[in-house]
Design a protein around this motif. Sequence first.
Motif, PDB file in Angstrom:
ATOM      1  N   GLN A  62       6.246  -8.001   1.196  1.00 48.67           N
ATOM      2  CA  GLN A  62       4.849  -8.135   1.578  1.00 48.67           C
ATOM      3  C   GLN A  62       3.988  -7.168   0.774  1.00 48.67           C
ATOM      4  O   GLN A  62       2.941  -7.531   0.266  1.00 48.67           O
ATOM      5  CB  GLN A  62       4.671  -7.882   3.065  1.00 48.67           C
ATOM      6  N   GLU A  63       4.436  -5.955   0.661  1.00 48.98           N
ATOM      7  CA  GLU A  63       3.685  -4.951  -0.091  1.00 48.98           C
ATOM      8  C   GLU A  63       3.666  -5.282  -1.581  1.00 48.98           C
ATOM      9  O   GLU A  63       2.630  -5.211  -2.219  1.00 48.98           O
ATOM     10  CB  GLU A  63       4.284  -3.570   0.135  1.00 48.98           C
ATOM     11  N   GLN A  66       1.370  -8.237  -2.428  1.00 52.22           N
ATOM     12  CA  GLN A  66      -0.033  -7.877  -2.455  1.00 52.22           C
ATOM     13  C   GLN A  66      -0.347  -7.062  -3.705  1.00 52.22           C
ATOM     14  O   GLN A  66      -1.403  -7.213  -4.294  1.00 52.22           O
ATOM     15  CB  GLN A  66      -0.408  -7.088  -1.201  1.00 52.22           C
ATOM     16  N   GLN A  67       0.569  -6.232  -4.119  1.00 56.84           N
ATOM     17  CA  GLN A  67       0.343  -5.438  -5.318  1.00 56.84           C
ATOM     18  C   GLN A  67       0.363  -6.321  -6.562  1.00 56.84           C
ATOM     19  O   GLN A  67      -0.383  -6.094  -7.495  1.00 56.84           O
ATOM     20  CB  GLN A  67       1.393  -4.335  -5.436  1.00 56.84           C
ATOM     21  N   LEU A  71      -4.580  -7.555  -5.007  1.00 58.66           N
ATOM     22  CA  LEU A  71      -5.406  -7.484  -3.811  1.00 58.66           C
ATOM     23  C   LEU A  71      -5.309  -6.092  -3.207  1.00 58.66           C
ATOM     24  O   LEU A  71      -4.213  -5.579  -2.991  1.00 58.66           O
ATOM     25  CB  LEU A  71      -4.941  -8.531  -2.801  1.00 58.66           C
ATOM     26  N   THR A  73      -5.661  -3.864  -0.055  1.00 59.92           N
ATOM     27  CA  THR A  73      -5.678  -4.056   1.390  1.00 59.92           C
ATOM     28  C   THR A  73      -6.123  -2.814   2.135  1.00 59.92           C
ATOM     29  O   THR A  73      -6.239  -2.857   3.350  1.00 59.92           O
ATOM     30  CB  THR A  73      -4.275  -4.459   1.879  1.00 59.92           C
ATOM     31  N   ASP A  74      -6.374  -1.744   1.446  1.00 63.33           N
ATOM     32  CA  ASP A  74      -6.807  -0.505   2.088  1.00 63.33           C
ATOM     33  C   ASP A  74      -8.331  -0.524   2.238  1.00 63.33           C
ATOM     34  O   ASP A  74      -9.060  -0.483   1.245  1.00 63.33           O
ATOM     35  CB  ASP A  74      -6.375   0.693   1.240  1.00 63.33           C
ATOM     36  N   PRO A  75      -8.837  -0.604   3.488  1.00 63.60           N
ATOM     37  CA  PRO A  75     -10.295  -0.670   3.663  1.00 63.60           C
ATOM     38  C   PRO A  75     -11.001   0.626   3.261  1.00 63.60           C
ATOM     39  O   PRO A  75     -12.213   0.620   3.043  1.00 63.60           O
ATOM     40  CB  PRO A  75     -10.481  -0.961   5.150  1.00 63.60           C
ATOM     41  N   PHE A  80     -12.252  -2.116  -2.282  1.00 60.78           N
ATOM     42  CA  PHE A  80     -11.798  -3.081  -1.275  1.00 60.78           C
ATOM     43  C   PHE A  80     -12.793  -4.227  -1.166  1.00 60.78           C
ATOM     44  O   PHE A  80     -13.999  -4.027  -1.041  1.00 60.78           O
ATOM     45  CB  PHE A  80     -11.637  -2.387   0.080  1.00 60.78           C
ATOM     46  N   PHE A  85      -9.799 -10.355   0.763  1.00 58.59           N
ATOM     47  CA  PHE A  85      -8.744 -10.041   1.730  1.00 58.59           C
ATOM     48  C   PHE A  85      -8.641 -11.143   2.763  1.00 58.59           C
ATOM     49  O   PHE A  85      -7.551 -11.586   3.120  1.00 58.59           O
ATOM     50  CB  PHE A  85      -9.027  -8.686   2.384  1.00 58.59           C
ATOM     51  N   ALA A  88      -7.082 -14.297   1.337  1.00 57.42           N
ATOM     52  CA  ALA A  88      -5.643 -14.145   1.122  1.00 57.42           C
ATOM     53  C   ALA A  88      -4.889 -14.272   2.439  1.00 57.42           C
ATOM     54  O   ALA A  88      -3.753 -14.771   2.466  1.00 57.42           O
ATOM     55  CB  ALA A  88      -5.346 -12.805   0.470  1.00 57.42           C
ATOM     56  N   GLN A  89      -5.470 -13.846   3.544  1.00 61.00           N
ATOM     57  CA  GLN A  89      -4.812 -13.913   4.846  1.00 61.00           C
ATOM     58  C   GLN A  89      -4.805 -15.341   5.387  1.00 61.00           C
ATOM     59  O   GLN A  89      -3.942 -15.701   6.159  1.00 61.00           O
ATOM     60  CB  GLN A  89      -5.512 -12.978   5.841  1.00 61.00           C
TER      61      GLN A  89
END
Length: 90
Positions: A62-63, A66-67, A71, A73-75, A80, A85, A88-89
């Motif tokens: 998952q990590e 995303q990398q 993307l 994912t850290d708000p 960001f 985001f 993508a979800q």
Amino acid sequence: MASQGVNVFRYSALVAGLVYGVYHQSSLNSVAKRTEVEHEYARKERLIEQAKTEWKKRTQPQETQQQSTGLITDPENPKFDLEAFLKAQA
């Protein structure tokens, strides 16, 4: 005919040989058992290491996914993008 001294020597040698044979066989068996236990322990260690590796592979994708898409994912990150985001979800 053999004298009594020769017969005593023969039987003493026979008994000594039997005792040595039993002792030697037991020492060989103990070495074999010890080796078997060590091999089994090494096999279990390998299985545990493989399980840890597989667990990391199953929890990490998952990590890494995303990398790889770039993307963020850290708000808290200034770059960001909420819209990207949420897309993508979905």
